[in-house]
Design an enzyme around this catalytic site. Structure first.
Site, mmCIF file in Angstrom:
data_model
loop_
_atom_site.group_PDB
_atom_site.id
_atom_site.type_symbol
_atom_site.label_atom_id
_atom_site.label_comp_id
_atom_site.label_asym_id
_atom_site.label_seq_id
_atom_site.Cartn_x
_atom_site.Cartn_y
_atom_site.Cartn_z
ATOM 1 N N TYR A 42 0.818 -1.205 0.000
ATOM 2 C CA TYR A 42 0.000 0.000 0.000
ATOM 3 C C TYR A 42 0.863 1.272 0.000
ATOM 4 C CZ TYR A 42 -4.412 -2.427 1.229
ATOM 5 O OH TYR A 42 -5.537 -3.209 1.236
ATOM 6 N N GLY A 43 2.114 1.142 0.402
ATOM 7 C CA GLY A 43 2.964 2.307 0.629
ATOM 8 C C GLY A 43 3.067 3.266 -0.548
ATOM 9 N N CYS A 73 -2.966 -2.495 9.724
ATOM 10 C CA CYS A 73 -2.057 -1.897 8.752
ATOM 11 C C CYS A 73 -1.959 -0.413 9.073
ATOM 12 C CB CYS A 73 -2.608 -2.096 7.339
ATOM 13 S SG CYS A 73 -1.684 -1.269 6.034
ATOM 14 N N ASN A 74 -0.750 0.068 9.344
ATOM 15 C CA ASN A 74 -0.577 1.483 9.680
ATOM 16 C C ASN A 74 -0.984 2.385 8.520
ATOM 17 O OD1 ASN A 74 1.136 1.777 12.436
ATOM 18 N ND2 ASN A 74 1.706 -0.097 11.373
ATOM 19 N N CYS A 183 5.275 -0.779 10.961
ATOM 20 C CA CYS A 183 4.541 -1.486 9.905
ATOM 21 C C CYS A 183 4.306 -2.888 10.428
ATOM 22 C CB CYS A 183 5.355 -1.509 8.616
ATOM 23 S SG CYS A 183 4.700 -2.612 7.330
ATOM 24 N N THR A 184 3.115 -3.428 10.224
ATOM 25 C CA THR A 184 2.801 -4.736 10.809
ATOM 26 C C THR A 184 3.593 -5.875 10.188
ATOM 27 O OG1 THR A 184 0.850 -4.922 9.359
ATOM 28 C CG2 THR A 184 0.501 -4.083 11.595
#
Length: 255
Positions: A42-43, A73-74, A183-184
């Site tokens: 996603y980053g 998710c952060n 981040c997970t």
């Protein structure tokens, strides 16, 4: 409704680090995990793209009966959790980097945060630092490539080790003695990161705290599963189902 599952989702398999903390704390709860590996990472995506994925996955999990959803998710939390809370009638738990406990723990007065660029760049992160860092200096390090290594199951390879060394060295050079795994995916690299930075550097993530928040919300809403047997875990995702099946025993062997 109490026997309905907790939904947990992430851009990929990283949220399994949170899922396993929920499992340890709430072993009787039924769980449904969604790995969005087909759209990972996603980053590099826009806020709108991430929000659209979060909405689609939330609706999928609600259709499966989820009574509470953990956005594990952060990056997705920053982009979408407020929208999800405003749109759907069930409770949501989000993620945020553990800046507050890190600031309380540091001896050098310098905390390093390892995360995706998207997680570090938003107003939410800057507010988190402003609210909780106190007089502690918080330095950040985007870590492109680490998520992909975890998604591939490459937790301790020369390439992964070199990425970890590249991203942690600048933080240590500036005096950081606590590193936040923001981040997970990164808790799966904890043994490698600890080996690279040395035992004098503390590593912090928020998986256990998120599990405790999920427990508080379930208790508040009267949704705790009172069954005597251990809960079930369902696995879903948008990516390669065989890859998810291969990674599960590596990332969550107790499941």
């Amino acid at each position: 409704m109490s026997s309905a599952p907790i939904g947990v989702f992430d851009s990929g398999v990283g949220g399994i680090s949170v899922l396993r903390e929920i499992r340890r704390l709430l072993p009787r709860e039924n769980l449904v995990y969604y790995a969005d590996s087909g759209h990972c990472p996603y980053g590099g995506k826009t806020r709108e793209q991430i929000q659209a994925r979060a909405v689609a996955i939330t609706e999928y999990l609600i259709a499966r009966g989820a009574k509470l959803i953990v956005v594990a998710c952060n990056t997705a939390t920053i982009a979408a959790v407020e929208h999800l809370r405003a749109t759907y009638p069930i409770p949501f738990v989000g993620m945020e980097p553990a800046v507050k406990p890190a600031a309380a723990q540091t001896r050098s007065g310098v905390v390093g945060v390892l995360a995706t660029g998207a997680a570090l760049g938003g107003d939410k992160f800057h507010k988190l630092v402003a609210d909780h860092a106190g007089g502690v200096r918080v330095i950040t390090q985007p870590c492109p490539g680490l998520v992909e290594q975890v998604e591939a199951g490459l937790l301790d390879t020369p390439e992964t080790r070199e990425l970890v060394r590249r991203y942690t060295a600048p933080l240590q050079q500036q005096g950081a003695d606590v590193l936040v795994l923001g981040c997970t995916h990164y808790p799966f690299l904890r043994p490698l990161i600890q080996e690279v930075v040395g035992k004098e550097v503390s590593l912090i993530d928020t998986g256990a705290a998120v599990a405790r928040q999920a427990q508080r919300l379930l208790e508040r809403e009267g949704l705790v599963n009172d069954a005597e047997a251990a809960g079930s875990i369902e696995w879903h995702g948008s990516g390669d189902a065989e890859q998810l099946e291969r990674l599960r025993p590596l990332l969550m062997p107790e499941a």
